[in-house]
Design an enzyme around this catalytic site. Structure first.
Site, PDB file in Angstrom:
ATOM      1  N   SER A 581     -41.340 -68.009 -18.667  1.00 42.64           N
ATOM      2  CA  SER A 581     -42.286 -68.977 -18.140  1.00 42.64           C
ATOM      3  C   SER A 581     -42.247 -70.221 -19.004  1.00 42.64           C
ATOM      4  O   SER A 581     -41.915 -70.162 -20.196  1.00 42.64           O
ATOM      5  CB  SER A 581     -43.703 -68.382 -18.150  1.00 42.64           C
ATOM      6  OG  SER A 581     -44.671 -69.373 -17.883  1.00 42.64           O
ATOM      7  N   TYR A 594     -51.496 -64.480 -21.511  1.00 42.01           N
ATOM      8  CA  TYR A 594     -50.272 -64.732 -20.742  1.00 42.01           C
ATOM      9  C   TYR A 594     -49.237 -65.486 -21.585  1.00 42.01           C
ATOM     10  O   TYR A 594     -48.061 -65.111 -21.636  1.00 42.01           O
ATOM     11  CB  TYR A 594     -50.623 -65.526 -19.480  1.00 42.01           C
ATOM     12  CG  TYR A 594     -49.450 -65.820 -18.586  1.00 42.01           C
ATOM     13  CD1 TYR A 594     -48.913 -64.836 -17.765  1.00 42.01           C
ATOM     14  CD2 TYR A 594     -48.888 -67.095 -18.548  1.00 42.01           C
ATOM     15  CE1 TYR A 594     -47.830 -65.106 -16.930  1.00 42.01           C
ATOM     16  CE2 TYR A 594     -47.811 -67.377 -17.723  1.00 42.01           C
ATOM     17  CZ  TYR A 594     -47.287 -66.379 -16.915  1.00 42.01           C
ATOM     18  OH  TYR A 594     -46.221 -66.649 -16.098  1.00 42.01           O
TER      19      TYR A 594
END
Length: 704
Positions: A581, A594
Site C-alpha cells: 500500500s 493499517y
C-alpha cells in the site's frame, strides 16, 4: 467445482452400458448434415462409446454444387482435431465423394501412404477450410450412407485380447467382421471396402488393437447400430469380468481418501520439479475406483509394462506409464529414489526411440513419463497444460478398462513396439505438433492468489489467465469464491481455475490450501499475497483487538502464505508478489494499525528476497493507493472512516483521491494486476526486493 481432482468411492469393475439418448422430437425436420452433428454429439458425449477427441463420424449427403448448380454427393466427415461431443458444424470437413473415389488411381502403395493426405484438399467442397483427417478414406470407401468409427473400451478390450479374431466371432457371430491391425490411411480404407464387399450382411467391423466401424442407412439407424454392437460387447465382457477377480486380485489395501489426497499433494511437486526443467508441466490427480482397483492389484506391474494398445491411448499417455512407490518417494531420501526411477524411465524411452527410429523420424521428444501409477494413492498425469494432463489421465482410465476386459477374456496384448513408435512419431503427427501455437507467457505456471475473490484478486487472476496460467483463488468468503470461480471458469476454462476457502490467519488453513493447490496442479510458481483488511480509527480508539486482527491478516497472513510456498519454490524457483500500500511508505491519519502492518509486510518482502535469491525465488511488492473500484475493503466501515478523516462525503472520496494524485487519475484493480503480472513474468526476471507504486503519483510515497 472446488479444489479436489478425481473421485473416491467403492470399487466396481463392471463396464457401464451405453444408453440410447436419441430424441426424435429434437431433430424433427433436420437436414442430413444436422442429423450427422446431432448423432456425433450424442456419441461423443458418452464415454462408454468413445474417448475425448476420439473417433469420427460421417454422412454422404446430396448438396448443390456452387459451381455447376447440379446435385452432387458430398462426404461430411469429422475433420482433423476436435471432439465429437462438443463439435459444431464447422468441425466437419466436406469433400466431393467422386473425387475421393478417384484417388484410388493415384495410390502408389503403403510406402507412399502419407502422400495421399496431400490430395485430400483437392477434393474440398465449397471452399471448406476444415482440414480432412487421415481417417477420411476409411469413410469414403465404405459403401454406406452413414458411418461411425468409435473407440469404446468394451470393443477395444476384445480387439486387444489374445485371440481377438476368434473372440469377435464368438461374441458377435457373423454380424461383425474383423481385420488385423493396420495404421489408419488410404490402404486401410480400401481393405475395409473389399472386406464388406466379400462379406455381405455385416453390421460392423472390429479393427484389431484399434476400435470399431459401424454403419446404417439413416443417421438414427447408424447410431442405434453402433450402440447395439457396443452394448453386446459390454454385456459379454461384464459376464466374464464378474466371474473372476480383476487384474489377478488385490495385492494392496486402500488407504483413507484424505490420506491419499495428502500423499498426492506432497508427491506431485517432487515429480514436477524433476520433469519441468525443459518445459513447465502441470499435473492432475485421480483416485477414482477403477484406478485404485488397478494400481492396488497383483498384476498391475506386468500389465503396465506391456503398454497401451489403441493408438488414441498411447498418443496421449506415451507407450507405458511409470510406477512410483509413494513410501520411497516421500521418505527422507526420497529425492534420490525419484531421480533413479525417472532416470531409468528416460533411459528406457531413449532405447525405445533408438530401436525404432527411422531415417525420416523426427527428433526424440520429451523422454519423461506422462502417467504415474502410485499404488495405494491413485494416478498422477503431467503435461504441458492442465487440460492435456487431465485428458491423458482419462485416456489411461480407458486403457485400464481395456486391460480389465481383455484379461477377463484371455490375455491382454499391447501394440507391437515398432507400430506404436510409427504412430507416435508419424510425420503427419509431427506436422500437426509443429502447427500448434506458441505457448503463452505463463503457460505451465500456477498462481495462488490470497484474497482472490476481491477486486484486485480477480483482476490479477484474469491477467494471469489471459497469459495461460492456472489460478488457485483462496479467500475467507466462500460465497464470493464460488461466484469468482463461476465467472472465471466460464470465461476461460474450468481446467484453469480452482478455489479453496482459507483463513490466512490460520497456520493449518494456509498449509491445507497450499497442499490443495499442489494436488490440483502439482505446485505453485507464483504467489500473490493479497488478502486484505482495513481498519481506520484515531490511536486512542484503536483497540488491541483491532491492532492484532490487522496484523494477523496483513502481516502474519502474508508470512504464513509465503512460508507455505517457499520450500517447494526452492526446486523450480518462483515469484512472490505482495500487495502492499502507499501507506507502507507514507503514513495516513487515523490508520496506525493499517499503516504499521503494511510497513511490516514491505520489510518482510525484502527479507524474503534475500533468502530466496539463491533459489531463484523473486520477491517484490506492488503498492496501490485508493483502489476503490471492486475492492471489498472499501465497501463498508473503512470507506466511511476515510471519508470522515478528510471531512468528505463518501461519494466524494474517489474524486478526492484522483485530485490528490500527481497524475490526476483514478487507480483501478486492472492497473494493479498489470504491475503484479510484470513481477510474476520473465519480463522482471532480473528484479527482486523491489517496489512498484501504482498510485497515480504520490510524492510522499516515493521510494528511497
Amino acid at each position: 467445482m472446488g479444489i479436489i481432482d478425481g473421485t473416491t468411492g467403492a470399487h466396481g469393475s463392471l463396464m457401464a452400458l451405453p444408453e440410447n439418448r436419441w430424441d426424435a422430437s429434437a431433430v424433427e425436420g433436420a437436414s442430413q448434415s444436422d442429423l450427422l452433428l446431432y448423432r456425433s454429439n450424442l456419441l461423443g458425449a458418452d464415454l462408454t462409446v468413445t474417448n475425448f477427441g476420439g473417433g469420427n463420424t460421417s454422412a454422404k449427403v446430396m448438396e448443390v454444387d456452387p459451381f455447376t448448380g447440379a446435385e452432387v454427393e458430398i462426404l461430411w466427415v469429422k475433420g482433423s482435431g476436435g471432439d465429437l461431443g462438443s463439435m459444431k458444424r464447422d468441425g466437419f470437413a466436406t469433400l466431393y465423394q467422386d473425387r475421393l473415389l478417384m484417388l484410388e488411381g493415384k495410390y502408389r502403395g503403403l510406402e507412399h501412404e502419407d502422400e495421399m493426405v496431400g490430395y485430400l484438399p483437392h477434393a474440398t467442397f465449397n471452399l471448406n477450410p476444415r482440414a480432412a483427417s487421415i481417417d477420411t478414406p476409411l469413410h469414403a470407401y465404405l459403401p454406406f450412407r452413414h458411418v461411425d468409427h468409435m473407440h469404446p473400451d468394451a470393443v477395444i478390450a476384445i480387439a486387444a485380447a489374445k485371440g481377438s479374431e476368434d473372440l469377435t466371432k464368438e461374441i458377435f457371430g457373423a454380424a461383425i467382421g474383423w481385420l488385423p491391425w493396420q495404421r489408419p490411411g488410404f490402404d486401410l480404407g480400401l481393405r475395409l471396402r473389399d472386406y464388406v464387399r466379400d462379406n455381405p450382411g455385416l453390421n460392423g467391423i472390429v479393427l484389431e488393437s484399434h476400435g470399431l466401424f459401424t454403419w446404417g442407412d439413416t443417421a438414427r439407424g447408424c447410431y442405434e447400430n453402433t450402440l447395439a454392437v457396443i452394448r453386446r460387447a459390454t454385456e459379454c465382457l461384464n459376464a466374464r469380468i464378474a466371474a473372476k477377480p480383476a487384474f489377478g486380485g488385490t495385492a494392496r489395501s486402500d488407504i483413507a481418501p484424505a490420506d491419499r489426497a495428502a500423499r498426492a499433494a506432497k508427491l506431485m511437486p517432487l515429480i514436477r520439479a524433476r520433469i519441468s526443467t525443459v518445459q513447465p508441466k502441470l499435473g492432475h490427480f485421480n483416485d477414482a475406483p477403477e484406478i485404485l482397483e488397478f494400481v492396488n492389484s497383483a498384476d498391475m506391474q506386468d500389465l503396465a509394462a506391456i503398454g497401451t494398445s489403441c493408438p488414441d491411448h498411447f498418443l496421449r499417455t506415451k507407450i507405458r506409464p511409470l510406477v512410483i512407490d509413494a513410501d520411497k518417494a516421500l521418505a527422507e531420501d526420497g529425492g534420490a529414489y525419484l531421480d533413479t526411477v525417472l532416470g531409468d524411465y528416460r533411459d528406457f524411452y531413449a532405447g525405445y526411440y533408438a530401436r525404432c527410429r527411422r531415417d525420416t523420424s523426427p527428433a526424440m521428444r520429451d523422454a519423461n513419463p506422462v502417467v504415474y501409477l502410485v499404488p495405494g494413492v491413485g494416478m498422477v498425469t503431467f503435461a504441458g497444460n492442465k487440460a492435456t494432463a487431465r485428458i491423458a489421465g482419462e485416456f489411461y482410465v480407458n486403457a485400464i478398462n481395456v486391460m480389465r476386459g481383455a484379461t477377463a477374456l484371455s490375455d491382454y496384448v499391447g501394440l507391437p513396439e515398432q507400430e506404436a513408435f510409427d504412430i507416435e512419431y508419424w510425420l503427419l503427427e509431427e506436422a500437426k505438433l509443429q502447427r500448434m501455437p506458441k505457448p503463452k507467457a505463463l503457460a505451465g505456471k500456477v498462481a495462488m492468489i490470497t484474497g482472490g475473490a476481491g477486486g484486485i484478486g480477480k483482476a490479477c487472476a484474469r491477467r494471469f489467465l489471459r497469459e495461460g496460467a492456472c489460478v488457485v483463488l483462496s479467500d475467507i468468503d466462500a460465497d464470493a469464491l464460488d461466484a469468482a470461480e463461476a465467472e472465471l471458469a466460464g470465461t476461460y476454462s474450468a481446467d484453469l481455475v480452482r478455489t479453496v476457502p482459507t483463513d490466512v490467519t490460520s497456520e493449518e488453513a494456509v498449509a491445507r490450501s497450499m497442499l490443495a493447490a499442489c494436488r490440483a496442479y502439482g505446485g505453485v510458481d507464483i504467489l500473490v499475497a493479497n488478502a486484505g483488511i482495513a481498519a481506520s480509527a484515531p490511536l486512542e480508539e484503536t483497540t488491541l483487538d483491532m491492532w492484532r486482527k490487522t496484523f494477523a491478516i496483513l502481516s502474519e497472513g502474508y508470512f504464513l502464505a509465503a512460508r507455505a510456498v517457499f520450500s517447494q519454490m526452492k526446486t523450480l524457483g518462483g515469484s512472490i508478489v505482495m500487495i502492499g500500500s502507499k501507506n507502507a511508505l507514507a503514513a495516513s491519519p487515523n490508520a496506525s494499525a493499517y499503516c504499521a502492518a503494511k510497513a511490516s509486510e514491505l520489510h518482510l518482502a525484502r527479507c524474503l528476497a534475500l533468502e530466496g535469491a539463491a533459489h531463484g525465488i523473486r520477491v517484490n511488492v506492488v503498492n496501490p493507493d485508493a483502489v476503490l473500484s471492486g475492492s471489498k475493503i472499501w465497501t463498508g466501515k473503512w470507506r466511511r472512516e476515510r471519508a470522515a478523516a478528510y471531512a468528505l462525503r463518501e461519494d466524494e472520496l474517489e474524486e478526492h483521491y484522483r485530485r490528490r494524485s500527481m497524475l490526476q487519475r483514478n487507480v483501478f484493480p486492472e492497473d494493479i494486476a498489470e504491475a503484479v503480472y510484470f513481477w510474476a513474468s520473465d519480463a522482471s526476471a532480473k528484479s527482486t526486493g523491489n517496489i512498484i507504486n501504482v498510485d497515480a503519483g504520490n510524492a510522499a510515497a516515493f521510494t528511497r
